[in-house]
Design a protein around this motif. Structure first.
Motif, PDB file in Angstrom:
ATOM      1  N   ALA A  60      -4.617-109.453 -35.172  1.00  0.00           N
ATOM      2  CA  ALA A  60      -5.919-110.136 -35.171  1.00  0.00           C
ATOM      3  C   ALA A  60      -6.517-110.151 -36.570  1.00  0.00           C
ATOM      4  O   ALA A  60      -7.069-111.165 -37.007  1.00  0.00           O
ATOM      5  N   ALA A  64      -7.236-113.513 -38.956  1.00  0.00           N
ATOM      6  CA  ALA A  64      -8.565-113.780 -39.512  1.00  0.00           C
ATOM      7  C   ALA A  64      -8.515-113.885 -41.035  1.00  0.00           C
ATOM      8  O   ALA A  64      -9.161-114.756 -41.625  1.00  0.00           O
ATOM      9  N   THR A  74     -13.075-110.215 -40.974  1.00  0.00           N
ATOM     10  CA  THR A  74     -11.668-109.854 -40.778  1.00  0.00           C
ATOM     11  C   THR A  74     -11.547-108.421 -40.276  1.00  0.00           C
ATOM     12  O   THR A  74     -10.814-108.142 -39.328  1.00  0.00           O
ATOM     13  N   ALA A  77     -12.734-108.210 -36.681  1.00  0.00           N
ATOM     14  CA  ALA A  77     -11.735-108.727 -35.733  1.00  0.00           C
ATOM     15  C   ALA A  77     -10.663-107.677 -35.464  1.00  0.00           C
ATOM     16  O   ALA A  77     -10.257-107.477 -34.319  1.00  0.00           O
ATOM     17  N   SER A  80     -12.174-104.657 -33.437  1.00  0.00           N
ATOM     18  CA  SER A  80     -12.477-104.919 -32.027  1.00  0.00           C
ATOM     19  C   SER A  80     -11.251-104.707 -31.136  1.00  0.00           C
ATOM     20  O   SER A  80     -11.393-104.399 -29.959  1.00  0.00           O
TER      21      SER A  80
END
Length: 132
Positions: A60, A64, A74, A77, A80
């Motif tokens: 992820a 990003a 970034t 992301a 998370s």
């Protein structure tokens, strides 16, 4: 044959005194071993799940970064999708963005491992800039 002879052969023999309590002793050894095995299996499954989270977080973050999103977005992301307590590093190496996620394995500290994953993505600003 007399009826008393057949009755004598069908009656169970009494356990010798030395064998009494053997089932209890075997259970006293087997049950803790099964508990330890089950705990190890659960820990291994939790560690595998956390490793998959590290891989997902690195991917992820790399996606990003490749889209030229701001550094904070970034990292957000990647964070998370990362497991709790993960360290995320982001860097660019030429046309490639590299995101590395490291996290401690969940569970007790004794079988502690550091789980890690890295993902690399080509920066969008580098696409089409090569000579033909």
């Amino acid at each position: 044959m007399r009826s008393s002879d057949t009755a004598a052969t069908t009656r169970p023999r009494p356990c010798p005194r030395a064998e009494r309590g053997s089932v209890t002793a075997e259970a006293a050894v087997a049950v803790p071993a099964l508990v330890v095995f089950t705990m190890a299996l659960v820990w291994a499954l939790m560690a595998a799940s956390a490793q998959i989270q590290c891989v997902d977080a690195a991917r992820a973050g790399a996606r990003a970064a490749a889209r030229s999103e701001p550094r904070a977005a970034t990292l957000a992301a990647a964070r998370s999708a990362a497991p709790p307590g993960a360290k995320i590093s982001l860097g660019r190496d030429g046309d490639l963005w590299r995101v590395r996620v490291e996290a401690p394995s969940p569970g007790p500290a004794a079988p502690s491992l550091t789980l890690a994953a890295e993902a690399v993505a080509l920066a969008e600003d580098a696409v089409g800039s090569g000579e033909r």
